[in-house]
Design a protein around this motif. Structure first.
Motif, PDB file in Angstrom:
ATOM      1  N   ALA A 228      17.570   3.758 -11.936  1.00  0.00           N
ATOM      2  CA  ALA A 228      17.311   3.493 -10.517  1.00  0.00           C
ATOM      3  C   ALA A 228      17.452   1.999 -10.231  1.00  0.00           C
ATOM      4  O   ALA A 228      17.570   1.173 -11.140  1.00  0.00           O
ATOM      5  N   GLU A 229      17.425   1.634  -8.956  1.00  0.00           N
ATOM      6  CA  GLU A 229      17.481   0.244  -8.528  1.00  0.00           C
ATOM      7  C   GLU A 229      16.089  -0.189  -8.075  1.00  0.00           C
ATOM      8  O   GLU A 229      15.239   0.652  -7.759  1.00  0.00           O
ATOM      9  N   GLN A 230      15.859  -1.497  -8.014  1.00  0.00           N
ATOM     10  CA  GLN A 230      14.528  -2.011  -7.735  1.00  0.00           C
ATOM     11  C   GLN A 230      14.525  -2.920  -6.517  1.00  0.00           C
ATOM     12  O   GLN A 230      15.372  -3.785  -6.381  1.00  0.00           O
ATOM     13  N   PHE A 231      13.524  -2.714  -5.638  1.00  0.00           N
ATOM     14  CA  PHE A 231      13.354  -3.536  -4.446  1.00  0.00           C
ATOM     15  C   PHE A 231      11.882  -3.909  -4.288  1.00  0.00           C
ATOM     16  O   PHE A 231      11.000  -3.239  -4.824  1.00  0.00           O
ATOM     17  N   PHE A 232      11.641  -4.982  -3.525  1.00  0.00           N
ATOM     18  CA  PHE A 232      10.272  -5.424  -3.226  1.00  0.00           C
ATOM     19  C   PHE A 232      10.181  -5.847  -1.766  1.00  0.00           C
ATOM     20  O   PHE A 232      11.168  -6.284  -1.170  1.00  0.00           O
ATOM     21  N   SER A 233       8.991  -5.763  -1.217  1.00  0.00           N
ATOM     22  CA  SER A 233       8.719  -6.406   0.071  1.00  0.00           C
ATOM     23  C   SER A 233       8.091  -7.763  -0.191  1.00  0.00           C
ATOM     24  O   SER A 233       7.945  -8.184  -1.340  1.00  0.00           O
ATOM     25  N   ARG A 234       7.690  -8.439   0.866  1.00  0.00           N
ATOM     26  CA  ARG A 234       7.044  -9.747   0.713  1.00  0.00           C
ATOM     27  C   ARG A 234       5.527  -9.638   0.528  1.00  0.00           C
ATOM     28  O   ARG A 234       4.837 -10.666   0.469  1.00  0.00           O
ATOM     29  N   ALA A 235       5.001  -8.428   0.438  1.00  0.00           N
ATOM     30  CA  ALA A 235       3.554  -8.254   0.294  1.00  0.00           C
ATOM     31  C   ALA A 235       3.071  -8.806  -1.043  1.00  0.00           C
ATOM     32  O   ALA A 235       3.718  -8.634  -2.072  1.00  0.00           O
ATOM     33  N   TYR A 236       1.920  -9.459  -1.008  1.00  0.00           N
ATOM     34  CA  TYR A 236       1.302 -10.025  -2.210  1.00  0.00           C
ATOM     35  C   TYR A 236       0.151  -9.123  -2.630  1.00  0.00           C
ATOM     36  O   TYR A 236      -0.666  -8.694  -1.812  1.00  0.00           O
ATOM     37  N   ASP A 237       0.088  -8.836  -3.911  1.00  0.00           N
ATOM     38  CA  ASP A 237      -1.010  -8.040  -4.455  1.00  0.00           C
ATOM     39  C   ASP A 237      -2.230  -8.935  -4.592  1.00  0.00           C
ATOM     40  O   ASP A 237      -2.384  -9.648  -5.586  1.00  0.00           O
ATOM     41  N   PHE A 238      -3.093  -8.885  -3.583  1.00  0.00           N
ATOM     42  CA  PHE A 238      -4.245  -9.783  -3.562  1.00  0.00           C
ATOM     43  C   PHE A 238      -5.449  -9.204  -4.281  1.00  0.00           C
ATOM     44  O   PHE A 238      -6.561  -9.728  -4.181  1.00  0.00           O
ATOM     45  N   GLY A 239      -5.251  -8.129  -5.034  1.00  0.00           N
ATOM     46  CA  GLY A 239      -6.339  -7.541  -5.796  1.00  0.00           C
ATOM     47  C   GLY A 239      -6.706  -6.172  -5.261  1.00  0.00           C
ATOM     48  O   GLY A 239      -6.198  -5.711  -4.234  1.00  0.00           O
ATOM     49  N   PHE A 240      -7.592  -5.513  -5.973  1.00  0.00           N
ATOM     50  CA  PHE A 240      -8.017  -4.166  -5.601  1.00  0.00           C
ATOM     51  C   PHE A 240      -8.533  -4.154  -4.173  1.00  0.00           C
ATOM     52  O   PHE A 240      -9.300  -5.023  -3.765  1.00  0.00           O
ATOM     53  N   CYS A 241      -8.091  -3.147  -3.412  1.00  0.00           N
ATOM     54  CA  CYS A 241      -8.405  -3.084  -1.983  1.00  0.00           C
ATOM     55  C   CYS A 241      -8.901  -1.679  -1.664  1.00  0.00           C
ATOM     56  O   CYS A 241      -8.301  -0.693  -2.092  1.00  0.00           O
ATOM     57  N   LYS A 242      -9.974  -1.588  -0.912  1.00  0.00           N
ATOM     58  CA  LYS A 242     -10.622  -0.294  -0.722  1.00  0.00           C
ATOM     59  C   LYS A 242     -10.252   0.421   0.572  1.00  0.00           C
ATOM     60  O   LYS A 242     -10.697   1.546   0.790  1.00  0.00           O
ATOM     61  N   SER A 243      -9.450  -0.202   1.422  1.00  0.00           N
ATOM     62  CA  SER A 243      -9.041   0.476   2.656  1.00  0.00           C
ATOM     63  C   SER A 243      -7.632   0.075   3.035  1.00  0.00           C
ATOM     64  O   SER A 243      -7.210  -1.062   2.799  1.00  0.00           O
TER      65      SER A 243
END
Length: 872
Positions: free
Chosen positions: A121-136
């Motif tokens: 498969a091919e790989q893509f990303f958005s500009r979102a940053y994984d800022f840590g575990f998020c509950k909502s």
């Protein structure tokens, strides 16, 4: 391929000077040797030429993708298949090292690319940053920026043109946490928005058009205690065996998923029937096939994808491909090259721009692999240095003897006698312009926001990485011109690993770094000095010369006065300058001042705060490298920052700390900054006699997950506590990835998956008079100011009554949690388990984390060290 920048270079070929265009689309190539293809793999790619369908899978993180389904779609159904991960996994934990944040995201990006090279498969990303575990999902979308990330998904959809979109997660709390559910919510919105010409119309000026996928499906799952599958859902088997690849899709998936090494996701291979289930979220529901109602044949290149029958012509693309497949020779794949060239020229006349360009790339690649062409461009150094030259060694080898009329590493086609299986070599001498752009991941070029990266070049958005430094090789095959763009790689031979290829990086002539990164001013092991370490990237490097005067030059144990003008460094040589702080900067003036006489005159002109420039007005940057065997070496640049000084009253008791390393963290370095003597302990060191020397023993993050031998050390560690020692255990995980096999404390408790993700959550002191909150430092609410990402993870639960619960805290809308710090007095000593994220807060220089850790390590039986007074 998009080319980000250009510069001219010259090559000495048979006594003449030839000028070329050299493409610097920097960052990372592949660490392994160039990929080669077996005849069976070539045959599979030939079959794929007749399939004009595409599927895009969308989720939140590296590791969220269903690798078995991706492998099936790409290799069994032969669709163009892509995975869009909204984040790069920056906020997770690291099982193989101490990298966090941006660094961890870089590692996981490369692990995803390694996985895609296996499953196809091919790989893509958005500009979102994984800022840590998020509950909502609301928090995730708000932090990322709704319109920003939605526009990224729409952009990828409009470019990729998927016929079917699949999400890994539902839009509700069955998804597990906020990032997961948010990925499904945004994917659903993007399904509609991508087809709406009024949404993000600015994208149309970059070559895309509105695109309506046929359907949006949710790939349901049976995971842990959550089963979202049912027999009435659309389903199909993905567990079959592919004889051309010699593996089942479960086996391919295991190899792919096991590339996520930083997360400890090595999994066993699966064989046999395996059903995947789907719920239709939007669009028409599939009845018999995933592509129901979608024309995936060559008809769509002429009739826009409508299911319209047409007369069959002998020279149409599909018939040409069928003929090539039928006559394909496994022993002589080069015999297919003339027909592939005819097919290439035929496809150039088709009317569908998207599939025409996609299939032309596939056909050109097949021409290259069928012919056995070996095209290589390498260097004997890893660094292309600004203002320096670079030698590029090129090779063309026509290994099967196909009909090549001309070939050259050039923008002009030069006639050459390309004989069968003879290396045609050239050496290209390249000049790197002083202002050539440095190697830098495109998403790190601009300062980021809390929840997202800033990328202004629309064409870069969605890409997994920058294109590598590359060069074009033009070859005329069977009378048709082809351009093969090849990455330039650093090649060397390791005596153990053999031939190794690594990326080539554009670097400045020198880089710098302040040491230490963090300094506790009042610590007895620290004085007023910091050091600026400068490393050269070229030979006879005099660019380091600033303007004038003396500096203190420290080399190993010798300190001497040397005039900076005398410095001339060779490649990868470094010097260290003593710097007395604090340092003050005033922009746009020629005077650099500090409380110590270090540099008297360094020109500063319109540069960032805390930047140094030399006489050529080059900004001095910090050079970061990340090295692991399973991914290419990673390089990026950071603004140079002066040592962060913690000017707090941090008192310590005791001196000697034993540290049992786990998954990797930077806590030992922080302990040394606090004035402790730290000894790293291995299994053989855990003996009753040896442990007596330590005032406290600390287990690193996930130590019980990563060290199976800890189960054998339990009795010795408990005896150490009983006789008066302090044992501090940092967090461990207890989930499907890894579990704690050994007992940890003297009394029972279990490790939960609960955590406090709000780094500003109010911390309540349940036992305000407890020694760990009062000795030797008085802990107050202020000590929890400035924490980053989260408060605690994997807290204790089912806690035995012998433990004291010292703190409580909660995330918004939840009940108080009391398992982030539990303490039991046992015999003469003390056992502590904590989920508090010291491994994040200490490297970030959070003063309160240092003060609290000092209290946790304070052994009431130890000889008190001299009180550390606050530095004035």
């Amino acid at each position: 391929m998009m080319q980000r920048s250009y510069f001219k270079y010259c090559s000495m070929v048979k006594g003449s000077i030839i000028f070329f265009i050299f493409h610097f689309s920097f960052f990372i190539a592949v660490a392994q040797t160039p990929k080669t293809y077996t005849s069976s793999e070539i045959l599979l790619q030939l079959k794929k030429l007749n399939v004009l369908g595409s599927v895009l899978y969308i989720a939140a993180h590296p590791d969220d993708e269903n690798t078995r389904l991706l492998a099936y779609l790409a290799n069994e159904k032969m669709y163009r298949t892509g995975y869009l991960s909204l984040t790069r996994g920056d906020g997770g934990q690291n099982l193989i090292g101490d990298e966090q944040g941006i660094d961890l995201g870089l590692i996981r990006t490369q692990e995803l690319l390694a996985a895609r090279r296996i499953d196809g498969a091919e790989q893509f990303f958005s500009r979102a940053y994984d800022f840590g575990f998020c509950k909502s999902s609301d928090e995730a979308i708000r932090t990322w920026g709704h319109d920003k990330i939605l526009s990224d998904i729409v952009w990828v959809i409009r470019k990729f043109k998927p016929d079917v979109i699949i999400t890994r997660f539902p839009e509700d709390n069955r998804a597990g946490h906020g990032h997961h559910s948010a990925s499904a919510i945004l994917a659903s919105e993007a399904f509609d928005a991508a087809a709406d010409a009024t949404k993000f119309p600015e994208q149309f000026s970059f070559g895309v058009q509105p695109w309506q996928a046929k359907r949006l499906l949710w790939n349901t799952f049976n995971f842990g205690t959550t089963n979202t599958q049912s027999d009435d859902q659309f389903k199909f088997d993905v567990g079959m065996y592919n004889p051309l690849l010699g593996k089942s899709y479960g086996e391919i998936a295991a190899l792919s998923r096991s590339q996520h090494k930083s997360q400890g996701f090595g999994v066993p291979a699966q064989r046999g029937e395996t059903l995947e289930y789907f719920v239709t979220t939007k669009g028409t529901k599939p009845e018999k096939d995933l592509m129901d109602g979608v024309d995936i044949s060559w008809d769509r290149t002429l009739f826009g994808g409508e299911l319209i029958s047409r007369p069959v012509h002998e020279d149409n693309a599909q018939n040409l491909i069928d003929s090539i497949i039928k006559t394909f020779s496994e022993e002589h794949p080069e015999k297919s090259v003339p027909a592939l060239v005819r097919l290439y020229n035929k496809v150039k006349t088709t009317g569908n721009n998207y599939w025409r360009e996609q299939k032309l790339r596939e056909i050109q690649n097949l021409i290259e692999v069928c012919s056995g062409l070996f095209l290589d461009a390498t260097t004997n150094t890893q660094y292309a240095v600004q203002g320096d030259t670079l030698k590029v060694f090129t090779v063309i080898n026509n290994r099967s003897g196909i009909n090549i009329n001309a070939a050259a590493w050039d923008i002009h086609l030069a006639k050459k006698d390309i004989k069968k299986n003879i290396n045609q070599t050239d050496t290209i001498i390249t000049y790197i312009q002083p202002d050539e752009k440095l190697t830098q991941p495109y998403w790190l070029e601009q300062p980021m926001e809390k929840g997202s990266f800033n990328v202004t070049d629309q064409q870069l958005i969605g890409k997994a990485e920058n294109n590598p430094i590359s060069i074009d090789c033009k070859i005329n095959i069977e009378g048709t011109d082809f351009t093969f763009n090849k990455p330039i790689r650093y090649k060397y031979t390791d005596p153990i690993k053999g031939e190794i290829y690594q990326p080539v990086y554009v670097t400045p002539s020198f880089v710098g770094k302040f040491l230490p990164e963090i300094k506790i001013v009042a610590s007895p092991v620290n004085h007023s000095d910091s050091y600026l370490s400068i490393t050269s990237f070229k030979d006879n490097n005099r660019d380091i010369v600033y303007e004038k005067k003396d500096i203190v030059y420290q080399n190993h144990d010798t300190t001497l006065l040397r005039t900076i003008k005398e410095l001339s460094l060779n490649r990868e040589q470094n010097v260290t300058f003593k710097v007395s702080g604090p340092i003050e900067f005033e922009p746009n003036i020629d005077l650099f001042t500090s409380t110590g006489k270090v540099f008297d005159h360094i020109h500063i002109e319109n540069v960032m705060e805390n930047s140094y420039v030399n006489k050529n007005k080059q900004i001095l940057k910090e050079f970061k490298t990340i090295k692991y065997d399973h991914i290419p070496q990673i390089v990026y640049f950071k603004p140079l920052k002066f040592t962060k000084e913690i000017d707090e009253d941090i008192k310590t008791v005791g001196k000697n700390i034993g540290y049992i390393i786990g998954a990797g963290d930077k806590v030992p370095q922080a302990l040394e900054q606090m004035g402790y003597k730290v000894t790293m302990l291995k299994e053989a060191d855990i003996t009753k006699t040896n442990l007596k020397q330590f005032d406290a023993i600390v287990t690193g993050v996930r130590a019980y997950n990563t060290n199976d031998w800890m189960i054998n050390s339990y009795d010795v560690l408990m005896q150490y506590v009983k006789e008066g020692g302090v044992l501090l255990s940092q967090y461990n995980t207890n989930n499907f990835i890894s579990s704690v096999k050994s007992k940890i404390g003297p009394y029972p408790f279990t490790i939960s998956r609960s955590r406090i993700t709000d780094e500003t959550a109010k911390v309540n002191f349940l036992l305000p008079k407890h020694p760990v909150l009062n000795y030797p430092n008085k802990i107050t609410e202020k000590d929890f100011d400035g924490w980053i990402q989260e408060r605690s993870i994997y807290n204790a639960e089912n806690i035995d009554s012998n433990y004291q619960r010292v703190l409580s805290m909660k995330d918004p809308g939840e009940n108080e949690q009391e398992g982030s710090l539990i303490i039991a007095d046992y015999g003469k000593g003390r056992f502590i388990y904590t989920g508090l994220v010291f491994f994040r807060e200490l490297p970030a220089g959070v003063p309160g984390a240092y003060r609290l850790l000092a209290n946790l390590l304070a052994n009431k039986n130890a000889r008190p060290s001299k009180a550390v007074k606050k530095h004035k």
